[in-house]
Design a protein around this motif. Structure first.
Motif, PDB file in Angstrom:
ATOM      1  N   ARG A   1       0.856  -1.186   0.000  1.00  0.00           N
ATOM      2  CA  ARG A   1       0.000   0.000   0.000  1.00  0.00           C
ATOM      3  C   ARG A   1       0.891   1.234   0.000  1.00  0.00           C
ATOM      4  O   ARG A   1       1.663   1.454   0.917  1.00  0.00           O
ATOM      5  N   LEU A   2       0.803   2.012  -1.053  1.00  0.00           N
ATOM      6  CA  LEU A   2       1.623   3.214  -1.178  1.00  0.00           C
ATOM      7  C   LEU A   2       0.970   4.374  -0.434  1.00  0.00           C
ATOM      8  O   LEU A   2      -0.255   4.523  -0.441  1.00  0.00           O
ATOM      9  N   LYS A   3       1.788   5.172   0.199  1.00  0.00           N
ATOM     10  CA  LYS A   3       1.273   6.313   0.968  1.00  0.00           C
ATOM     11  C   LYS A   3       1.026   7.494   0.031  1.00  0.00           C
ATOM     12  O   LYS A   3       1.787   8.456  -0.021  1.00  0.00           O
ATOM     13  N   ARG A   4      -0.087   7.381  -0.707  1.00  0.00           N
ATOM     14  CA  ARG A   4      -0.471   8.419  -1.666  1.00  0.00           C
ATOM     15  C   ARG A   4      -1.942   8.743  -1.499  1.00  0.00           C
ATOM     16  O   ARG A   4      -2.737   7.895  -1.079  1.00  0.00           O
ATOM     17  N   PRO A   5      -2.330   9.967  -1.803  1.00  0.00           N
ATOM     18  CA  PRO A   5      -3.731  10.375  -1.628  1.00  0.00           C
ATOM     19  C   PRO A   5      -4.725   9.541  -2.428  1.00  0.00           C
ATOM     20  O   PRO A   5      -5.874   9.385  -2.026  1.00  0.00           O
ATOM     21  N   ASP A   6      -4.270   8.986  -3.550  1.00  0.00           N
ATOM     22  CA  ASP A   6      -5.202   8.233  -4.396  1.00  0.00           C
ATOM     23  C   ASP A   6      -5.380   6.777  -3.946  1.00  0.00           C
ATOM     24  O   ASP A   6      -6.103   6.004  -4.572  1.00  0.00           O
ATOM     25  N   GLY A   7      -4.710   6.391  -2.829  1.00  0.00           N
ATOM     26  CA  GLY A   7      -4.859   5.030  -2.328  1.00  0.00           C
ATOM     27  C   GLY A   7      -4.290   3.979  -3.240  1.00  0.00           C
ATOM     28  O   GLY A   7      -4.800   2.859  -3.321  1.00  0.00           O
ATOM     29  N   CYS A   8      -3.205   4.303  -3.919  1.00  0.00           N
ATOM     30  CA  CYS A   8      -2.598   3.408  -4.895  1.00  0.00           C
ATOM     31  C   CYS A   8      -2.000   2.170  -4.210  1.00  0.00           C
ATOM     32  O   CYS A   8      -1.410   2.263  -3.130  1.00  0.00           O
ATOM     33  N   ILE A   9      -2.155   1.010  -4.846  1.00  0.00           N
ATOM     34  CA  ILE A   9      -1.645  -0.254  -4.318  1.00  0.00           C
ATOM     35  C   ILE A   9      -0.827  -0.932  -5.407  1.00  0.00           C
ATOM     36  O   ILE A   9      -1.309  -1.139  -6.528  1.00  0.00           O
ATOM     37  N   LYS A  10       0.406  -1.279  -5.066  1.00  0.00           N
ATOM     38  CA  LYS A  10       1.312  -1.870  -6.051  1.00  0.00           C
ATOM     39  C   LYS A  10       1.378  -3.380  -5.899  1.00  0.00           C
ATOM     40  O   LYS A  10       1.663  -3.907  -4.822  1.00  0.00           O
ATOM     41  N   PHE A  11       1.138  -4.088  -6.996  1.00  0.00           N
ATOM     42  CA  PHE A  11       1.300  -5.539  -7.044  1.00  0.00           C
ATOM     43  C   PHE A  11       2.625  -5.853  -7.739  1.00  0.00           C
ATOM     44  O   PHE A  11       2.923  -5.294  -8.795  1.00  0.00           O
ATOM     45  N   ASP A  12       3.392  -6.755  -7.125  1.00  0.00           N
ATOM     46  CA  ASP A  12       4.716  -7.057  -7.663  1.00  0.00           C
ATOM     47  C   ASP A  12       5.036  -8.529  -7.406  1.00  0.00           C
ATOM     48  O   ASP A  12       4.316  -9.244  -6.701  1.00  0.00           O
ATOM     49  N   ALA A  13       6.144  -8.979  -7.986  1.00  0.00           N
ATOM     50  CA  ALA A  13       6.656 -10.338  -7.780  1.00  0.00           C
ATOM     51  C   ALA A  13       8.071 -10.380  -8.305  1.00  0.00           C
ATOM     52  O   ALA A  13       8.536  -9.449  -8.983  1.00  0.00           O
ATOM     53  N   ALA A  14       8.772 -11.453  -8.007  1.00  0.00           N
ATOM     54  CA  ALA A  14      10.108 -11.633  -8.559  1.00  0.00           C
ATOM     55  C   ALA A  14      10.018 -11.674 -10.080  1.00  0.00           C
ATOM     56  O   ALA A  14       9.021 -12.124 -10.656  1.00  0.00           O
ATOM     57  N   GLU A  15      11.061 -11.224 -10.741  1.00  0.00           N
ATOM     58  CA  GLU A  15      11.065 -11.134 -12.198  1.00  0.00           C
ATOM     59  C   GLU A  15      10.812 -12.486 -12.842  1.00  0.00           C
ATOM     60  O   GLU A  15      10.166 -12.573 -13.901  1.00  0.00           O
ATOM     61  N   LYS A  16      11.279 -13.560 -12.200  1.00  0.00           N
ATOM     62  CA  LYS A  16      11.097 -14.897 -12.788  1.00  0.00           C
ATOM     63  C   LYS A  16       9.631 -15.285 -12.858  1.00  0.00           C
ATOM     64  O   LYS A  16       9.256 -16.177 -13.633  1.00  0.00           O
TER      65      LYS A  16
ATOM     66  N   GLU B   1       7.220 -13.807 -16.845  1.00  0.00           N
ATOM     67  CA  GLU B   1       6.768 -14.842 -17.764  1.00  0.00           C
ATOM     68  C   GLU B   1       5.765 -14.242 -18.753  1.00  0.00           C
ATOM     69  O   GLU B   1       4.923 -13.420 -18.370  1.00  0.00           O
ATOM     70  N   PRO B   2       5.831 -14.632 -20.013  1.00  0.00           N
ATOM     71  CA  PRO B   2       4.934 -14.058 -21.026  1.00  0.00           C
ATOM     72  C   PRO B   2       3.463 -14.099 -20.633  1.00  0.00           C
ATOM     73  O   PRO B   2       2.737 -13.118 -20.789  1.00  0.00           O
ATOM     74  N   ARG B   3       3.018 -15.247 -20.097  1.00  0.00           N
ATOM     75  CA  ARG B   3       1.596 -15.352 -19.736  1.00  0.00           C
ATOM     76  C   ARG B   3       1.247 -14.425 -18.592  1.00  0.00           C
ATOM     77  O   ARG B   3       0.152 -13.854 -18.549  1.00  0.00           O
ATOM     78  N   ALA B   4       2.184 -14.259 -17.643  1.00  0.00           N
ATOM     79  CA  ALA B   4       1.931 -13.369 -16.519  1.00  0.00           C
ATOM     80  C   ALA B   4       1.862 -11.920 -16.984  1.00  0.00           C
ATOM     81  O   ALA B   4       1.045 -11.127 -16.488  1.00  0.00           O
ATOM     82  N   LYS B   5       2.699 -11.561 -17.925  1.00  0.00           N
ATOM     83  CA  LYS B   5       2.672 -10.200 -18.460  1.00  0.00           C
ATOM     84  C   LYS B   5       1.337  -9.882 -19.117  1.00  0.00           C
ATOM     85  O   LYS B   5       0.798  -8.782 -18.981  1.00  0.00           O
ATOM     86  N   GLU B   6       0.798 -10.854 -19.818  1.00  0.00           N
ATOM     87  CA  GLU B   6      -0.472 -10.643 -20.513  1.00  0.00           C
ATOM     88  C   GLU B   6      -1.623 -10.386 -19.546  1.00  0.00           C
ATOM     89  O   GLU B   6      -2.563  -9.660 -19.862  1.00  0.00           O
ATOM     90  N   ILE B   7      -1.551 -10.956 -18.359  1.00  0.00           N
ATOM     91  CA  ILE B   7      -2.642 -10.834 -17.392  1.00  0.00           C
ATOM     92  C   ILE B   7      -2.759  -9.417 -16.854  1.00  0.00           C
ATOM     93  O   ILE B   7      -3.865  -8.919 -16.611  1.00  0.00           O
ATOM     94  N   GLY B   8      -1.615  -8.763 -16.649  1.00  0.00           N
ATOM     95  CA  GLY B   8      -1.635  -7.381 -16.189  1.00  0.00           C
ATOM     96  C   GLY B   8      -1.853  -7.192 -14.697  1.00  0.00           C
ATOM     97  O   GLY B   8      -2.308  -6.125 -14.260  1.00  0.00           O
ATOM     98  N   LEU B   9      -1.523  -8.213 -13.895  1.00  0.00           N
ATOM     99  CA  LEU B   9      -1.683  -8.083 -12.444  1.00  0.00           C
ATOM    100  C   LEU B   9      -0.638  -7.155 -11.841  1.00  0.00           C
ATOM    101  O   LEU B   9      -0.927  -6.383 -10.928  1.00  0.00           O
TER     102      LEU B   9
ATOM    103  N   ALA C   1      -7.699 -11.127 -12.162  1.00  0.00           N
ATOM    104  CA  ALA C   1      -6.281 -11.089 -12.518  1.00  0.00           C
ATOM    105  C   ALA C   1      -5.456 -11.990 -11.606  1.00  0.00           C
ATOM    106  O   ALA C   1      -4.533 -12.685 -12.055  1.00  0.00           O
ATOM    107  N   ILE C   2      -5.781 -12.010 -10.310  1.00  0.00           N
ATOM    108  CA  ILE C   2      -5.074 -12.883  -9.368  1.00  0.00           C
ATOM    109  C   ILE C   2      -5.297 -14.344  -9.746  1.00  0.00           C
ATOM    110  O   ILE C   2      -4.346 -15.149  -9.784  1.00  0.00           O
ATOM    111  N   GLU C   3      -6.541 -14.708 -10.036  1.00  0.00           N
ATOM    112  CA  GLU C   3      -6.847 -16.100 -10.379  1.00  0.00           C
ATOM    113  C   GLU C   3      -6.161 -16.512 -11.676  1.00  0.00           C
ATOM    114  O   GLU C   3      -5.628 -17.628 -11.789  1.00  0.00           O
ATOM    115  N   ALA C   4      -6.155 -15.630 -12.645  1.00  0.00           N
ATOM    116  CA  ALA C   4      -5.490 -15.948 -13.912  1.00  0.00           C
ATOM    117  C   ALA C   4      -3.991 -16.122 -13.721  1.00  0.00           C
ATOM    118  O   ALA C   4      -3.367 -17.014 -14.324  1.00  0.00           O
ATOM    119  N   TYR C   5      -3.411 -15.292 -12.873  1.00  0.00           N
ATOM    120  CA  TYR C   5      -1.971 -15.402 -12.599  1.00  0.00           C
ATOM    121  C   TYR C   5      -1.648 -16.730 -11.910  1.00  0.00           C
ATOM    122  O   TYR C   5      -0.664 -17.401 -12.258  1.00  0.00           O
TER     123      TYR C   5
END
Length: 337
Positions: free
Chosen positions: A66-81, A85-93, A107-111
């Protein structure tokens, strides 16, 4: 000069807790906790900096901040490996999301369907970690990779130096020399590297349980018999950290309370009381048949001898290290008389 503080600041903020509650934007993350996934249970934990980590075996497959920003932005991330992955990139999580945005759960379920994890993270000790994360009768795990937060690297290094660990090493060396090096040298005892207990838990009496987990089928015998040495370091570190009980206990209790609030920890789990209990837990790997503890006679003869040394060097208020193993799908205490 004031004494440097030691903390365990992994409790999520009130803002993050609200986002994780049922029906709120990040509630799909909580639903992943203890969910069956490819033969193991997913494990969700909180980290410093208002982060949520989703573990699969020994690896982290999702990181949310959870980023400390007024818009309540939340960053989803993972290790590059994983996210690369091509399929993970397509999902957009893996991007920044805004509270209320549509499509997160999908998006979580697809990932989860697309991600591929190396079996090194899910077999053997990864499986053991998953097995012990579900235990609730002996104790209730509430965190993993647990280490206190220090103000500086120097403080952290100094906090990990223990005369009692050196004493255990000297006793080990004396016995080993008499036995013509039959025990070998446990590398963890010599190392000053940062290691972390596999799990910490609270037991029915309110004690903090420090747990080291091992796969008994491993070909590395040392990984079995030097585990009490690893625990000895952890126990002394937490024993010393809890000397400032008001601060450390408050941090740990706040984390447990947050997990209770989100339904991740049972409501009847007692409050911590500042006492410590330590245990080694062995388990059964996913592959191969379950091996009976007694068949590993040579390995566990060394384990018993090391355990006897270590138990003599524990803090006076900590009981002897317990040994547990999974048998027929249930944890059973191993008596090493």
């Amino acid at each position: 000069m004031p004494k440097p503080s030691i903390s365990y600041n992994r409790t999520p903020s009130d803002e993050l807790i609200q986002l994780l509650k049922p029906g709120r934007f990040l509630s799909p993350l909580i639903s992943l906790n203890k969910r069956d996934y490819n033969g193991l249970k997913l494990d969700v934990h909180f980290r410093l900096g208002d982060e949520v980590h989703v573990y699969y075996g020994l690896t982290r497959i999702i990181t949310v901040k959870r980023l400390k920003r007024p818009d309540g932005c939340i960053k989803f991330d993972a290790a590059e490996k994983y996210k690369g992955e091509p399929r993970a990139k397509e999902i957009g999580l893996f991007r920044r999301w805004i509270d209320g945005e549509q499509g997160l759960s999908e998006a979580i379920e697809a990932y989860l369907k697309a991600v591929e994890v190396n079996e090194n993270f899910t077999e053997k000790e990864g499986c053991v970690q998953s097995q012990w994360s579900e235990v609730t009768d002996l104790w209730t795990p509430f965190d993993r990779e647990a280490v206190p937060n220090y103000e500086s690297t120097q403080q952290r290094v100094e906090a990990k130096q223990f005369d009692e660990v050196d004493m255990a090493w000297n006793k080990f060396r004396e016995i080993n020399e008499v036995d013509k090096n039959q025990l070998g040298a446990p590398p963890e005892l010599k190392s000053k590297s940062i290691r972390k207990p596999d799990q910490i838990a609270v037991d029915p009496q309110g004690r903090l349980v420090i747990i080291e987990l091992k796969d008994v089928s491993s070909g590395d015998a040392k990984s079995v018999y030097y585990s009490p040495f690893q625990l000895l370091r952890y126990v002394w570190e937490w024993h010393n950290a809890l000397q400032d009980k008001a601060a450390m206990l408050a941090d740990l209790q706040q984390l447990i309370d947050a997990r209770k609030q989100l339904g991740m920890t049972p409501q009847d789990v007692p409050d911590l009381n500042g006492s410590i209990r330590a245990a080694v837990g062995f388990g059964t790997p996913m592959s191969g048949s379950a091996r009976k503890f007694q068949r590993l006679s040579d390995r566990f003869d060394k384990y018993k001898r090391v355990l006897n040394i270590v138990n003599q060097c524990l803090p006076p208020d900590v009981p002897p290290i317990e040994t547990w193993a999974f048998k027929n799908g249930k944890p059973c205490e191993v008596k090493l008389d």
